[in-house]
Design a protein around this motif. Structure first.
Motif, mmCIF file in Angstrom:
data_model
loop_
_atom_site.group_PDB
_atom_site.id
_atom_site.type_symbol
_atom_site.label_atom_id
_atom_site.label_comp_id
_atom_site.label_asym_id
_atom_site.label_seq_id
_atom_site.Cartn_x
_atom_site.Cartn_y
_atom_site.Cartn_z
ATOM 1 N N ILE A 91 0.921 -1.161 0.038
ATOM 2 C CA ILE A 91 0.053 -0.040 -0.063
ATOM 3 C C ILE A 91 1.154 1.206 -0.084
ATOM 4 O O ILE A 91 0.753 2.311 -0.777
ATOM 5 C CB ILE A 91 -0.784 -0.056 1.133
ATOM 6 N N LYS A 116 2.550 1.889 -3.424
ATOM 7 C CA LYS A 116 1.517 2.090 -4.453
ATOM 8 C C LYS A 116 1.159 3.555 -4.111
ATOM 9 O O LYS A 116 1.327 4.370 -5.293
ATOM 10 C CB LYS A 116 0.569 1.297 -4.268
ATOM 11 N N PHE A 117 1.214 3.914 -2.868
ATOM 12 C CA PHE A 117 0.718 5.238 -2.714
ATOM 13 C C PHE A 117 1.776 6.530 -2.906
ATOM 14 O O PHE A 117 1.809 7.644 -3.098
ATOM 15 C CB PHE A 117 0.195 5.371 -1.441
ATOM 16 N N MET A 144 -4.284 11.815 -0.029
ATOM 17 C CA MET A 144 -4.999 10.485 -0.684
ATOM 18 C C MET A 144 -6.168 11.068 -1.364
ATOM 19 O O MET A 144 -6.974 11.361 -0.793
ATOM 20 C CB MET A 144 -5.208 9.616 0.520
ATOM 21 N N ASP A 173 -8.157 5.970 -4.295
ATOM 22 C CA ASP A 173 -7.108 5.344 -3.755
ATOM 23 C C ASP A 173 -7.691 4.659 -2.189
ATOM 24 O O ASP A 173 -7.295 3.633 -2.132
ATOM 25 C CB ASP A 173 -5.883 6.198 -3.385
ATOM 26 N N ARG A 174 -8.149 5.640 -1.616
ATOM 27 C CA ARG A 174 -8.551 5.047 -0.219
ATOM 28 C C ARG A 174 -9.627 3.892 -0.308
ATOM 29 O O ARG A 174 -9.407 2.813 0.313
ATOM 30 C CB ARG A 174 -9.500 6.293 0.453
ATOM 31 N N GLN A 175 -10.607 3.890 -1.372
ATOM 32 C CA GLN A 175 -11.532 2.787 -1.595
ATOM 33 C C GLN A 175 -10.696 1.501 -1.882
ATOM 34 O O GLN A 175 -10.968 0.439 -1.484
ATOM 35 C CB GLN A 175 -12.475 3.427 -2.555
ATOM 36 N N GLU A 176 -9.915 1.661 -2.659
ATOM 37 C CA GLU A 176 -8.965 0.459 -3.273
ATOM 38 C C GLU A 176 -8.009 -0.054 -1.980
ATOM 39 O O GLU A 176 -8.065 -1.200 -1.933
ATOM 40 C CB GLU A 176 -7.772 1.256 -4.374
ATOM 41 N N TYR A 177 -7.579 0.846 -1.075
ATOM 42 C CA TYR A 177 -6.583 0.239 0.074
ATOM 43 C C TYR A 177 -7.557 -0.145 1.130
ATOM 44 O O TYR A 177 -7.090 -1.003 1.819
ATOM 45 C CB TYR A 177 -5.857 1.425 0.531
ATOM 46 N N GLN A 197 -7.460 -4.116 1.747
ATOM 47 C CA GLN A 197 -6.477 -4.493 2.195
ATOM 48 C C GLN A 197 -5.888 -4.179 3.626
ATOM 49 O O GLN A 197 -5.368 -4.801 4.413
ATOM 50 C CB GLN A 197 -5.226 -4.001 1.278
ATOM 51 N N LEU A 198 -6.061 -2.764 4.119
ATOM 52 C CA LEU A 198 -5.949 -2.364 5.284
ATOM 53 C C LEU A 198 -6.864 -3.171 6.224
ATOM 54 O O LEU A 198 -6.248 -3.472 7.477
ATOM 55 C CB LEU A 198 -6.226 -0.999 5.337
#
Length: 165
Positions: A2, A5-6, A25, A29-33, A36-37
């Motif tokens: 993450i 990527k960011f 951010m 991007d937030r929705q994608e991460y 995973q988070l």
């Protein structure tokens, strides 16, 4: 992954600056991460729970002493005592939590630099505490005399570097 990527790369990220990141951010991007988070958070919580139940009790004696170093801290703070990365007073804190604050112009009244024969670097120490310079982490108030190769020549009996008082 993450962070890489960011911010461009995981180690020494391009976007990392003191106090945060140099770019915001994006919502996409937030929705994608987020998935995973959530997975990382679940794993971290599982790991802590496992360690508390299965690791720490078995090795409690070692956990209490392993890697424990009583040391002071130094940093810059604002008038309310909060972290200030860009100015403010210098706060020097002893291992017991007591501290002294001073202006940067008074640096040499509070901090000293020792020179040792085995390094080109200077070793800063809290001159104001009156304890001298030492690299002995088990007895930080002791002196260096004879503890490391070549140090019998650099330190006097009071723990101060010869020639610096």
């Amino acid at each position: 992954m993450i962070l890489e990527k960011f911010s461009g790369k995981a180690i020494h990220p391009h976007a990392g600056v003191p106090g945060g990141f140099s770019k915001p951010m994006l919502e996409s991007d937030r929705q994608e991460y987020l998935p995973q988070l959530r997975e990382l958070l679940d794993f971290a919580l599982f790991t802590i729970d496992f360690a508390k139940k299965n690791v720490f009790p078995k090795y409690l004696d070692a956990v209490k002493i392993l890697g424990v170093i009583k040391t002071g801290f130094i940093g810059t703070v604002d008038d309310q005592g909060a972290l200030n990365l860009y100015g403010g007073k210098i706060r020097m804190m002893k291992p017991d939590g007591t501290f002294t604050e001073f202006d940067i112009k008074d640096y040499t009244d509070y901090l000293g630099e020792a020179v040792v024969p085995f390094s080109y670097g200077k070793f800063p120490y809290a001159k104001f505490w009156g304890e001298g310079f030492s690299l002995d982490i088990d007895n930080p108030k002791g002196n260096l005399s004879g503890q490391l190769p070549g140090t019998d020549q650099c330190c006097g009996q009071d723990g101060h570097t010869k020639g610096t008082g």
